[in-house]
Design a protein around this motif. Structure first.
Motif, PDB file in Angstrom:
ATOM      1  N   ASN A 147      26.125  -8.469  77.968  1.00 12.06           N
ATOM      2  CA  ASN A 147      25.049  -7.518  77.710  1.00 12.06           C
ATOM      3  C   ASN A 147      25.467  -6.592  76.563  1.00 12.06           C
ATOM      4  O   ASN A 147      26.653  -6.429  76.272  1.00 12.06           O
ATOM      5  N   VAL A 148      24.495  -5.971  75.934  1.00 13.60           N
ATOM      6  CA  VAL A 148      24.785  -4.989  74.899  1.00 13.60           C
ATOM      7  C   VAL A 148      25.358  -3.726  75.552  1.00 13.60           C
ATOM      8  O   VAL A 148      25.101  -3.448  76.727  1.00 13.60           O
ATOM      9  N   SER A 149      26.163  -2.962  74.812  1.00 12.76           N
ATOM     10  CA  SER A 149      26.722  -1.706  75.322  1.00 12.76           C
ATOM     11  C   SER A 149      25.703  -0.584  75.157  1.00 12.76           C
ATOM     12  O   SER A 149      25.095  -0.442  74.084  1.00 12.76           O
ATOM     13  N   MET A 150      25.534   0.222  76.204  1.00 11.08           N
ATOM     14  CA  MET A 150      24.609   1.364  76.171  1.00 11.08           C
ATOM     15  C   MET A 150      25.344   2.621  76.614  1.00 11.08           C
ATOM     16  O   MET A 150      26.120   2.585  77.571  1.00 11.08           O
ATOM     17  N   TYR A 151      25.070   3.724  75.900  1.00  6.63           N
ATOM     18  CA  TYR A 151      25.809   4.962  76.146  1.00  6.63           C
ATOM     19  C   TYR A 151      24.879   6.162  76.213  1.00  6.63           C
ATOM     20  O   TYR A 151      23.931   6.282  75.426  1.00  6.63           O
ATOM     21  N   LYS A 152      25.186   7.061  77.133  1.00  4.26           N
ATOM     22  CA  LYS A 152      24.546   8.371  77.127  1.00  4.26           C
ATOM     23  C   LYS A 152      25.173   9.206  76.011  1.00  4.26           C
ATOM     24  O   LYS A 152      26.376   9.124  75.772  1.00  4.26           O
ATOM     25  N   THR A 153      24.359   9.992  75.331  1.00  3.03           N
ATOM     26  CA  THR A 153      24.859  10.827  74.244  1.00  3.03           C
ATOM     27  C   THR A 153      24.708  12.305  74.603  1.00  3.03           C
ATOM     28  O   THR A 153      24.140  12.652  75.649  1.00  3.03           O
ATOM     29  N   ALA A 154      25.171  13.147  73.701  1.00  2.94           N
ATOM     30  CA  ALA A 154      24.981  14.590  73.846  1.00  2.94           C
ATOM     31  C   ALA A 154      23.766  15.075  73.069  1.00  2.94           C
ATOM     32  O   ALA A 154      23.571  16.282  72.905  1.00  2.94           O
ATOM     33  N   VAL A 155      22.930  14.148  72.613  1.00  2.00           N
ATOM     34  CA  VAL A 155      21.755  14.493  71.804  1.00  2.00           C
ATOM     35  C   VAL A 155      20.552  14.717  72.718  1.00  2.00           C
ATOM     36  O   VAL A 155      20.101  13.782  73.393  1.00  2.00           O
ATOM     37  N   PRO A 156      20.011  15.923  72.779  1.00  2.00           N
ATOM     38  CA  PRO A 156      18.870  16.165  73.672  1.00  2.00           C
ATOM     39  C   PRO A 156      17.571  15.607  73.100  1.00  2.00           C
ATOM     40  O   PRO A 156      17.308  15.712  71.901  1.00  2.00           O
ATOM     41  N   CYS A 157      16.778  15.013  73.958  1.00  2.00           N
ATOM     42  CA  CYS A 157      15.428  14.599  73.569  1.00  2.00           C
ATOM     43  C   CYS A 157      14.502  15.815  73.583  1.00  2.00           C
ATOM     44  O   CYS A 157      14.834  16.872  74.129  1.00  2.00           O
ATOM     45  N   TYR A 158      13.340  15.654  72.993  1.00  2.00           N
ATOM     46  CA  TYR A 158      12.313  16.692  73.036  1.00  2.00           C
ATOM     47  C   TYR A 158      11.681  16.666  74.425  1.00  2.00           C
ATOM     48  O   TYR A 158      11.168  15.640  74.869  1.00  2.00           O
ATOM     49  N   SER A 159      11.730  17.775  75.126  1.00  2.00           N
ATOM     50  CA  SER A 159      11.285  17.815  76.522  1.00  2.00           C
ATOM     51  C   SER A 159       9.775  18.003  76.631  1.00  2.00           C
ATOM     52  O   SER A 159       9.169  18.722  75.838  1.00  2.00           O
ATOM     53  N   ILE A 160       9.193  17.348  77.605  1.00  2.00           N
ATOM     54  CA  ILE A 160       7.779  17.508  77.953  1.00  2.00           C
ATOM     55  C   ILE A 160       7.700  17.687  79.468  1.00  2.00           C
ATOM     56  O   ILE A 160       8.061  16.785  80.223  1.00  2.00           O
ATOM     57  N   SER A 161       7.271  18.862  79.900  1.00  2.00           N
ATOM     58  CA  SER A 161       7.112  19.145  81.324  1.00  2.00           C
ATOM     59  C   SER A 161       8.411  18.839  82.079  1.00  2.00           C
ATOM     60  O   SER A 161       9.463  19.333  81.711  1.00  2.00           O
ATOM     61  N   THR A 162       8.335  17.975  83.087  1.00  2.00           N
ATOM     62  CA  THR A 162       9.537  17.675  83.881  1.00  2.00           C
ATOM     63  C   THR A 162      10.406  16.593  83.250  1.00  2.00           C
ATOM     64  O   THR A 162      11.451  16.257  83.807  1.00  2.00           O
ATOM     65  N   PHE A 163       9.961  16.042  82.132  1.00  5.50           N
ATOM     66  CA  PHE A 163      10.717  14.965  81.493  1.00  5.50           C
ATOM     67  C   PHE A 163      11.660  15.542  80.440  1.00  5.50           C
ATOM     68  O   PHE A 163      11.220  16.030  79.391  1.00  5.50           O
ATOM     69  N   CYS A 164      12.929  15.505  80.754  1.00  5.27           N
ATOM     70  CA  CYS A 164      13.954  15.995  79.825  1.00  5.27           C
ATOM     71  C   CYS A 164      15.235  15.219  80.083  1.00  5.27           C
ATOM     72  O   CYS A 164      15.593  14.956  81.235  1.00  5.27           O
ATOM     73  N   CYS A 165      15.895  14.822  79.019  1.00  2.00           N
ATOM     74  CA  CYS A 165      17.146  14.081  79.155  1.00  2.00           C
ATOM     75  C   CYS A 165      17.791  13.979  77.782  1.00  2.00           C
ATOM     76  O   CYS A 165      17.181  14.345  76.768  1.00  2.00           O
ATOM     77  N   ASN A 166      19.000  13.470  77.761  1.00  2.00           N
ATOM     78  CA  ASN A 166      19.662  13.185  76.497  1.00  2.00           C
ATOM     79  C   ASN A 166      19.377  11.753  76.063  1.00  2.00           C
ATOM     80  O   ASN A 166      19.065  10.882  76.883  1.00  2.00           O
ATOM     81  N   ASP A 201      31.719   7.108  63.770  1.00  2.00           N
ATOM     82  CA  ASP A 201      32.491   7.574  64.921  1.00  2.00           C
ATOM     83  C   ASP A 201      31.583   7.927  66.102  1.00  2.00           C
ATOM     84  O   ASP A 201      30.675   8.747  65.969  1.00  2.00           O
ATOM     85  N   PRO A 202      31.813   7.305  67.261  1.00  2.00           N
ATOM     86  CA  PRO A 202      30.979   7.597  68.439  1.00  2.00           C
ATOM     87  C   PRO A 202      31.109   9.033  68.923  1.00  2.00           C
ATOM     88  O   PRO A 202      30.193   9.568  69.544  1.00  2.00           O
ATOM     89  N   GLY A 203      32.250   9.663  68.645  1.00  2.00           N
ATOM     90  CA  GLY A 203      32.456  11.041  69.090  1.00  2.00           C
ATOM     91  C   GLY A 203      31.428  12.004  68.531  1.00  2.00           C
ATOM     92  O   GLY A 203      31.144  13.036  69.150  1.00  2.00           O
ATOM     93  N   LEU A 204      30.856  11.677  67.373  1.00  2.00           N
ATOM     94  CA  LEU A 204      29.831  12.537  66.784  1.00  2.00           C
ATOM     95  C   LEU A 204      28.541  12.541  67.598  1.00  2.00           C
ATOM     96  O   LEU A 204      27.693  13.413  67.415  1.00  2.00           O
ATOM     97  N   LEU A 205      28.391  11.557  68.482  1.00  2.00           N
ATOM     98  CA  LEU A 205      27.257  11.524  69.410  1.00  2.00           C
ATOM     99  C   LEU A 205      27.653  12.037  70.797  1.00  2.00           C
ATOM    100  O   LEU A 205      26.813  12.075  71.694  1.00  2.00           O
ATOM    101  N   GLY A 206      28.907  12.401  70.959  1.00  2.00           N
ATOM    102  CA  GLY A 206      29.388  12.829  72.280  1.00  2.00           C
ATOM    103  C   GLY A 206      29.866  11.682  73.135  1.00  2.00           C
ATOM    104  O   GLY A 206      30.065  11.849  74.350  1.00  2.00           O
ATOM    105  N   ILE A 207      30.057  10.507  72.534  1.00  2.00           N
ATOM    106  CA  ILE A 207      30.552   9.329  73.267  1.00  2.00           C
ATOM    107  C   ILE A 207      32.073   9.301  73.145  1.00  2.00           C
ATOM    108  O   ILE A 207      32.606   9.225  72.032  1.00  2.00           O
ATOM    109  N   GLN A 208      32.765   9.341  74.245  1.00  2.00           N
ATOM    110  CA  GLN A 208      34.215   9.484  74.225  1.00  2.00           C
ATOM    111  C   GLN A 208      34.966   8.164  74.160  1.00  2.00           C
ATOM    112  O   GLN A 208      36.048   8.089  73.584  1.00  2.00           O
ATOM    113  N   ASP A 209      34.404   7.102  74.743  1.00  2.00           N
ATOM    114  CA  ASP A 209      35.178   5.864  74.869  1.00  2.00           C
ATOM    115  C   ASP A 209      34.233   4.667  74.801  1.00  2.00           C
ATOM    116  O   ASP A 209      33.453   4.429  75.734  1.00  2.00           O
TER     117      ASP A 209
END
Length: 583
Positions: A147-166, A201-209
């Motif tokens: 499978n492809v690699s997927m990572y959570k980042t430290a980049v916040p999405c634009y929030s709408i109501s209860t929907f908010c995440c990175n 560099d992944p660290g610029l997105l907040g990805i450590q490893d």
């Protein structure tokens, strides 16, 4: 992933039927139904549907909306002819109040609940894999049958109501020589997330490893590969988790819904739509993106400021694309430190020449308009003079507000590091970019010289220390602007200065900047940086890359940026025209 017996090349409706009957163990759909669009799936209660649709439109890089169903509708006629969303993904995830409660192969047991739920079909990066392969670029996860690699980042999405995440991203290793080809192959495939949102560099997105993806499998980089990151529809899964809906369903990451829609071959049109890739930092490795049209405009600026009115031979100091790469680095910076001041008139009070401060103010004004932090550092003896210049610039409307004015003294070996970083910690720099414009630069013998070889060291504070220290701080880049080779930062071209500039063997600055902007007059270089930053900010390709394809384009601020440009106004009085410079 099992692709035996031609499974990889089967048509979408056949694959959906195989998935529906659960006849093969399919762990993910990467590489399947080549050339056809695949979709991420989010299923929510109908009361949340309108807000989630707004959330998708506000973050259309990770969440390009292909189709929204009506409540209880298990089909999607505009995407496929015979589908059933309850059974046509290889695996689903179940969430209750934001908690993952299990994976299932079918949602049929939830048919009653689904009658009040809405399905969202969101674009997927698996859809562009064939386009990348057609460009002669390997897909490493397909090669490695995972499978492809997927990572959570430290980049916040634009929030709408209860929907908010990175933001969540996918990573694909791309050979360095193929970076621009990969960007070109995907940039117009908007429904498959479009161009990458980060290269380097992944660290610029907040990805450590990279070896520990949050979803999917680790994908190994080959020698010479660069990690390239695209926005990912699994961002929707994170939004579902944070929404804490009583009940929600998603596809399992990598287990997509395969549509009957082909990825139409897209031809990039005008130069404003053609992306180009430039490396702006080696530590950490960082590439930026800009349109061919914006690139050409900045190259034209670079040629204009390269005119040599004093016929001093500065053409030999010119390095192509330094203005562009410097401004790309500045555009990514959060906080910028500017220094100027060349006391060449050593027998006068004040001894400063007037080349430098106007260019510094032009840069500062644009940085303020772009909502970046900016400060100026200068000699202690020149603090009062520079404060008056800044106050006058505020009064004239050149600057929005006063720029913090700093001085630097060398007290010990750590002084420069402590000045640039909180508590001297290189991991916490106060500034991302340093700019020296017409600033006296230290020669190889430790002295400072004007063009006539007069030593002016007694008038110059050792601000060069900051540029030398910046070379040791990851993520801090520097630019030097000069017109004679004896300015701070010109160490990058010192051999050319020694060879082609009068008195060059003595006066050449020995301290390098990452980028060297050479101009006939240093002020011109400052004006060009301000104009180039405006060009980059109004470039849609660069704007999207800066904001990581989340939120809305910043182009509505164009009037504010325009008002910050250095300008010249003409005033008519009788039969004469008076020209008044804003900077």
């Amino acid at each position: 992933m099992l692709l035996t017996g031609g499974l990889k090349s089967l048509l979408p409706h056949v694959l959906r039927r195989i998935i529906r009957c659960n006849r093969h163990s399919i762990s993910n759909t990467s590489g399947m139904a080549e050339g056809y669009k695949q979709a991420n799936i989010v299923i929510l209660h109908k009361s949340l549907a309108d807000d989630f649709e707004k959330f998708c439109h506000a973050n259309n890089g990770p969440l390009p909306l292909l189709y929204r169903s009506k409540p209880g509708d298990w089909k999607c006629p505009s995407l496929s002819s015979d589908s059933d969303i309850r059974t046509d993904c290889p695996q689903y995830r179940v969430y209750e109040h934001g908690a993952f409660t299990g994976s299932v192969k079918s949602l049929k047991e939830y048919s009653e609940q689904l009658t009040d739920m809405v399905t969202f079909y969101l674009g997927c990066s698996f859809s562009f894999e064939k386009a990348i392969q057609n460009a002669g670029i390997p897909i490493r996860n397909v090669e490695q049958e995972c499978n492809v690699s997927m990572y959570k980042t430290a980049v916040p999405c634009y929030s709408i109501s209860t929907f908010c995440c990175n933001l969540v991203v996918t990573m694909r290793p791309i050979p360095e020589s193929k970076l621009e080809a990969a960007v070109l192959a995907t940039s117009e495939l908007k429904e498959a997330h479009g161009a990458p949102i980060h290269i380097g560099d992944p660290g610029l997105l907040g990805i450590q490893d990279l070896s520990k993806p949050d979803y999917g499998d680790p994908v190994h980089l080959h020698p010479g590969d660069i990690p390239v990151f695209w926005a990912c529809g699994v961002t929707g899964v994170e939004a579902v988790i944070n929404c804490r809906s009583p009940l929600a369903f998603t596809h399992s990451p990598g287990c997509m819904f395969i549509t009957d829609l082909k990825n139409d071959s897209v031809t990039v049109g005008s130069s404003s739509e053609v992306p180009q890739v430039y490396c702006i930092s080696q530590d950490p490795l960082h590439y930026s993106m800009v349109s061919a049209e914006a690139t050409q405009k900045i190259k034209n600026l670079e040629n204009l400021i390269g005119i040599d009115p004093g016929d001093r031979g500065i053409i030999h100091l010119h390095r192509p694309d330094e203005l562009l790469k410097a401004c790309l680095a500045i555009s990514h910076a959060r906080s910028v430190l500017i220094t100027t001041g060349f006391p060449t008139h050593f027998s006068y009070d004040p001894p400063e020449e007037n080349d430098g401060p106007p260019g510094a103010l032009a840069i500062a004004a644009m940085l303020q308009a772009l909502e970046k932090d900016v400060a100026i550092v200068t000699d202690q003896r020149a603090m009062d003079l520079n404060k008056k210049i800044i106050d006058d610039a505020v009064q004239l409307g050149i600057l929005k507000r006063p720029v913090p004015l700093l001085s630097y003294r060398r007290e010990n070996a750590d002084s420069a590091l402590r000045f640039l970083c909180e508590n001297g910690n290189p991991r916490r720099p106060r500034f991302d970019h340093l700019i020296a414009i017409e600033r006296a630069g230290m020669a190889a013998d430790g002295n400072y010289y004007n063009a006539r070889k007069v030593n002016i060291k007694h008038l110059v504070d050792p601000i060069d220390d900051l540029f030398l220290a910046a070379q040791t701080i990851p993520g801090v880049t520097t630019t030097g602007v000069g017109d004679g080779g004896n300015e701070l930062g010109m160490g990058k071209v010192k051999e050319a200065v020694k060879k082609h500039i009068k008195n060059g063997n003595t006066i050449a600055c020995d301290v390098e900047a990452d980028f060297t902007v050479v101009a006939g007059v240093s002020n011109w270089g400052g004006y060009a940086i301000a104009c180039a930053l405006y060009i980059l900010s109004t470039c849609e390709i660069h704007d999207r890359y800066l904001r990581k394809a989340v939120g809305f384009p910043q182009l509505l601020k164009k009037k504010i940026w325009l008002s910050a440009l250095p300008s010249v106004t003409k005033k008519k009085s009788g039969s004469f025209h008076f020209v008044t410079a804003k900077i």
